[in-house]
Design a protein around this motif. Structure first.
Motif, PDB file in Angstrom:
ATOM      1  N   MET A   1      29.924  33.300 -10.208  1.00 13.64           N
ATOM      2  CA  MET A   1      31.261  33.260 -10.859  1.00 13.64           C
ATOM      3  C   MET A   1      31.254  31.811 -11.384  1.00 13.64           C
ATOM      4  N   GLN A   2      31.968  31.610 -12.565  1.00 11.09           N
ATOM      5  CA  GLN A   2      32.107  30.428 -13.098  1.00 11.09           C
ATOM      6  C   GLN A   2      33.350  29.674 -12.455  1.00 11.09           C
ATOM      7  N   HIS A   3      33.226  28.336 -12.119  1.00 14.20           N
ATOM      8  CA  HIS A   3      34.146  27.622 -11.247  1.00 14.20           C
ATOM      9  C   HIS A   3      34.752  26.430 -12.158  1.00 14.20           C
ATOM     10  N   ASN A   4      35.802  25.940 -11.720  1.00 10.73           N
ATOM     11  CA  ASN A   4      36.239  24.900 -12.336  1.00 10.73           C
ATOM     12  C   ASN A   4      35.134  23.754 -12.506  1.00 10.73           C
ATOM     13  N   GLU A   5      34.702  23.373 -11.369  1.00  7.59           N
ATOM     14  CA  GLU A   5      33.934  22.222 -11.286  1.00  7.59           C
ATOM     15  C   GLU A   5      32.627  22.357 -11.938  1.00  7.59           C
ATOM     16  N   ARG A   6      32.114  23.719 -12.399  1.00  7.46           N
ATOM     17  CA  ARG A   6      31.230  23.998 -13.118  1.00  7.46           C
ATOM     18  C   ARG A   6      31.711  24.646 -14.581  1.00  7.46           C
ATOM     19  N   ASN A   7      32.104  23.897 -15.588  1.00 14.20           N
ATOM     20  CA  ASN A   7      32.860  24.483 -16.666  1.00 14.20           C
ATOM     21  C   ASN A   7      31.546  24.995 -17.682  1.00 14.20           C
ATOM     22  N   LEU A   8      31.354  25.959 -18.009  1.00 14.83           N
ATOM     23  CA  LEU A   8      30.234  26.358 -18.904  1.00 14.83           C
ATOM     24  C   LEU A   8      30.653  26.508 -20.346  1.00 14.83           C
TER      25      LEU A   8
ATOM     26  N   LEU B   1      36.772  30.413 -20.979  1.00 16.27           N
ATOM     27  CA  LEU B   1      36.435  29.420 -22.071  1.00 16.27           C
ATOM     28  C   LEU B   1      37.799  28.378 -22.347  1.00 16.27           C
ATOM     29  N   HIS B   2      37.481  27.189 -22.058  1.00 18.33           N
ATOM     30  CA  HIS B   2      38.445  26.135 -22.391  1.00 18.33           C
ATOM     31  C   HIS B   2      37.426  24.730 -22.531  1.00 18.33           C
ATOM     32  N   PHE B   3      38.282  23.871 -22.778  1.00 12.82           N
ATOM     33  CA  PHE B   3      37.634  22.412 -23.179  1.00 12.82           C
ATOM     34  C   PHE B   3      38.526  21.420 -22.254  1.00 12.82           C
ATOM     35  N   THR B   4      37.794  20.813 -21.450  1.00  7.97           N
ATOM     36  CA  THR B   4      38.395  19.765 -20.644  1.00  7.97           C
ATOM     37  C   THR B   4      38.384  18.293 -21.427  1.00  7.97           C
ATOM     38  N   GLU B   5      39.140  17.631 -20.798  1.00  6.51           N
ATOM     39  CA  GLU B   5      39.236  16.095 -21.440  1.00  6.51           C
ATOM     40  C   GLU B   5      37.888  15.629 -21.602  1.00  6.51           C
ATOM     41  N   ASP B   6      37.180  15.696 -20.791  1.00  6.79           N
ATOM     42  CA  ASP B   6      35.659  15.273 -20.486  1.00  6.79           C
ATOM     43  C   ASP B   6      34.930  15.835 -21.759  1.00  6.79           C
ATOM     44  N   ASP B   7      35.213  17.162 -22.123  1.00  6.75           N
ATOM     45  CA  ASP B   7      34.308  17.872 -23.187  1.00  6.75           C
ATOM     46  C   ASP B   7      35.005  17.014 -24.478  1.00  6.75           C
ATOM     47  N   ILE B   8      36.141  16.907 -24.652  1.00  6.14           N
ATOM     48  CA  ILE B   8      36.967  16.493 -25.868  1.00  6.14           C
ATOM     49  C   ILE B   8      36.412  15.085 -25.979  1.00  6.14           C
ATOM     50  N   ALA B   9      36.291  14.202 -24.979  1.00 10.00           N
ATOM     51  CA  ALA B   9      35.852  12.808 -25.035  1.00 10.00           C
ATOM     52  C   ALA B   9      34.409  12.848 -25.587  1.00 10.00           C
ATOM     53  N   TYR B  10      33.500  13.598 -24.966  1.00 13.18           N
ATOM     54  CA  TYR B  10      32.201  13.750 -25.606  1.00 13.18           C
ATOM     55  C   TYR B  10      32.055  13.941 -27.087  1.00 13.18           C
ATOM     56  N   LEU B  11      32.663  14.954 -27.355  1.00  9.90           N
ATOM     57  CA  LEU B  11      32.690  15.507 -28.802  1.00  9.90           C
ATOM     58  C   LEU B  11      33.223  14.416 -29.578  1.00  9.90           C
ATOM     59  N   ARG B  12      34.208  13.564 -29.117  1.00  8.80           N
ATOM     60  CA  ARG B  12      34.919  12.324 -30.003  1.00  8.80           C
ATOM     61  C   ARG B  12      33.562  11.482 -30.334  1.00  8.80           C
ATOM     62  N   GLU B  13      32.909  11.255 -29.299  1.00  3.57           N
ATOM     63  CA  GLU B  13      31.667  10.331 -29.051  1.00  3.57           C
ATOM     64  C   GLU B  13      30.948  10.692 -30.368  1.00  3.57           C
ATOM     65  N   GLN B  14      30.847  11.850 -30.687  1.00  4.16           N
ATOM     66  CA  GLN B  14      29.684  12.338 -31.941  1.00  4.16           C
ATOM     67  C   GLN B  14      30.173  11.636 -33.118  1.00  4.16           C
ATOM     68  N   LYS B  15      31.426  11.627 -33.343  1.00  5.45           N
ATOM     69  CA  LYS B  15      31.795  10.870 -34.619  1.00  5.45           C
ATOM     70  C   LYS B  15      31.625  11.831 -35.799  1.00  5.45           C
ATOM     71  N   LEU B  16      31.881  13.012 -35.476  1.00  5.35           N
ATOM     72  CA  LEU B  16      31.823  14.076 -36.646  1.00  5.35           C
ATOM     73  C   LEU B  16      33.137  15.029 -36.709  1.00  5.35           C
ATOM     74  N   PHE B  17      33.839  14.858 -35.921  1.00  7.33           N
ATOM     75  CA  PHE B  17      34.959  15.819 -35.842  1.00  7.33           C
ATOM     76  C   PHE B  17      36.314  15.217 -35.920  1.00  7.33           C
ATOM     77  N   SER B  18      37.500  15.918 -36.696  1.00  2.83           N
ATOM     78  CA  SER B  18      38.776  15.296 -36.803  1.00  2.83           C
ATOM     79  C   SER B  18      39.539  15.530 -35.630  1.00  2.83           C
ATOM     80  N   GLU B  19      40.535  14.456 -35.477  1.00  4.44           N
ATOM     81  CA  GLU B  19      41.166  14.443 -34.146  1.00  4.44           C
ATOM     82  C   GLU B  19      42.166  15.805 -34.246  1.00  4.44           C
ATOM     83  N   GLU B  20      42.614  16.182 -35.458  1.00  4.35           N
ATOM     84  CA  GLU B  20      43.240  17.388 -35.352  1.00  4.35           C
ATOM     85  C   GLU B  20      42.482  18.605 -34.682  1.00  4.35           C
ATOM     86  N   PHE B  21      41.180  18.605 -35.044  1.00  7.75           N
ATOM     87  CA  PHE B  21      40.357  19.744 -34.510  1.00  7.75           C
ATOM     88  C   PHE B  21      40.098  19.530 -33.126  1.00  7.75           C
ATOM     89  N   LEU B  22      39.937  18.342 -32.687  1.00  6.91           N
ATOM     90  CA  LEU B  22      40.041  17.893 -31.172  1.00  6.91           C
ATOM     91  C   LEU B  22      41.141  18.420 -30.404  1.00  6.91           C
TER      92      LEU B  22
END
Length: 482
Positions: free
Chosen positions: A1-8, A64-85
């Protein structure tokens, strides 16, 4: 089972994010598309495969969802618009999924799972869907081959320590059970999926004590109702089996108990099992089972039994849990239609390799049965077609399209069922035992024995309605490159 502490949710290829950001930037995210999941050949040159992994696909899509940590990691890639994030912060899957029921016997080039969803929704789940199907279908298919070779003897998964990681051990055990294994040695798989677990001792138990008999004595005293002794630590016939017999006589029988079994984990298993059986029977231990392990697969098991091996059950490890003979399943995820003005327009992928040319458009998959209930073919049809099997139904064999062929006196079953509709789960998930029983019943009652051969199995026919075949040919003609 997928748990919150291990978001896949981020188990995806990076291009799924770059494409999704591109679709979002071009304001295409609400366009609806259709993707098919299919595979091109059966592993081990087999006649069929077994669909497994749907339960984990459902868990992934549901969570399926994206956490604040996920969003922060994607922002670090400097490829994605803030609107998309910002869009990803509130993302949840809103599409439809249709799939074969888990455990369905399946064949190459038919859509075992179809996603009809907004473009980004369909794109983001690609990797997760494929990895679940590719792993578990591979192991379930391999397990079924091994179970068939065992000819009614039980087969248990012993493969955890040889699996590619912890998840592969756990979900591999699940897939093996779907394929027909009677149980597993992997405790977490037993807990999570209610699979019977079994296990006795390793060589280290025997080697820890001052001598083999003492090791056996201590084990029998600890587990008098489930004593299975590993007899090949030193010498099977000179030491192991005699000490097992002594344990049965001196420790268990005075307690009113019987020796449940012995296990062989090395050597000439056919020869040793025959000699051990004779020794056990002469000692009055006719009910003592012989279990063998050690680098087994369908071919070694067949050879052992053909030699008259006296074996009651098999513990199968790395060659099952890794599908060592062919460790890649090869399911793919291809776009087949795009909605334009409310109508899904077919798309086709063309390749220099003809086997990589896709079947376009929204489709239905039917299994065709003769009067005796044998599955004689699968049929691909355009999704809007209504098929009448009360009279001869014309079909096209894509390998020999010039032949005039008809299904007569046949019945049909549509294979895909709804799983998600508008992002809502509508599929009633069966139990593990129900899935395993479904596999068994198909192979016993529907699928030709000739398709189940290990060598040169009969090819299952994959046919098309004339309308679908004509659509495919027209798209190929329109897309031709001079």
């Amino acid at each position: 089972m997928q748990h919150n502490e291990r978001n896949l949710s981020m188990v995806m290829d990076f291009y799924e994010m770059t494409m999704s950001n591109g679709y979002f930037t071009n304001q295409d995210q609400n366009a609806k598309v259709a993707f098919d999941v299919f595979y091109r050949k059966n592993p081990d040159q087999a006649g069929f495969s077994i669909f497994a992994g749907l339960e984990q696909i459902i868990e992934y899509i549901t969570n399926l969802h994206f956490t604040e940590d996920d969003i922060a990691y994607l922002r670090e890639q400097k490829l994605f618009s803030e609107e998309f994030l910002n869009y990803l912060k509130d993302f949840s899957f809103q599409g439809d999924v249709y799939a074969f029921p888990e455990g369905t016997v399946m064949y190459p080039n038919e859509p075992i799972l179809t996603i009809i969803a907004p473009l980004i929704d369909a794109q983001l789940i690609e990797t997760a869907v494929l990895l679940e199907i590719n792993h578990q279908s591979l192991i379930a298919t391999k397990a079924r081959r091994i179970v068939k070779a065992a000819k009614g003897r039980s087969v248990s998964d012993f493969g955890a320590r040889r699996a590619h990681n912890m998840d592969a051990a756990v979900y591999g055990a699940r897939a093996a059970y779907i394929g027909g294994a009677s149980g597993t040695a992997t405790v977490l798989a037993g807990k999570m999926f209610h699979i019977p677990v079994s296990g006795t001792m390793a060589h280290s138990w025997v080697m820890y004590f001052k001598d083999e008999y003492t090791a056996f004595e201590k084990y029998a005293q600890t587990y008098p109702d489930a004593t299975v002794l590993l007899v090949d630590t030193y010498d099977v016939l000179e030491s192991g089996v005699p000490n097992a017999i002594r344990t049965a006589k001196e420790v268990l029988e005075p307690m009113g108990k019987r020796l449940k079994g012995i296990r062989l984990d090395s050597g000439d298993l056919a020869y040793l099992s025959k000699r051990a059986r004779k020794m056990l029977d002469q000692a009055g231990l006719n009910d003592c089972k012989i279990i063998v392990s050690n680098s087994l697969d369908e071919y070694t098991i067949t050879s052992i039994l053909d030699q008259g091996g006296c074996i009651d059950s098999f513990g199968v490890g790395e060659r099952l849990i890794t599908s060592k003979s062919e460790p890649v399943f090869g399911a793919v995820y291809k776009i087949v239609a795009v909605e334009e003005n409310g109508i899904f327009q077919p798309r086709i992928k063309i390749s220099e390799n003809t086997e990589k040319i896709t079947n376009p458009g929204l489709k239905k998959v039917y299994r065709i049965y003769d009067k005796e209930g044998n599955a004689i073919a699968d049929l691909l049809a355009k999704s809007e077609q209504i098929l009448d099997f009360s009279k001869p139904l014309r079909y096209v064999d894509p390998v020999k399209p010039w032949k005039n062929r008809y299904f007569e006196n046949c019945s049909a079953k549509e294979l895909q069922v709804p799983v998600f509709q508008n992002g809502r789960l509508v599929y009633q998930q069966p139990s593990m035992d129900e899935i395993a029983d479904y596999v068994r019943k198909q192979l016993e009652n529907e699928i030709w024995e000739e398709e189940q051969r290990f060598e040169n199995p009969h090819n299952h026919y994959m046919d098309m309605t004339p309308e679908l075949y004509e659509e495919k040919m027209n798209l190929l003609f329109e897309a031709r490159i001079e």
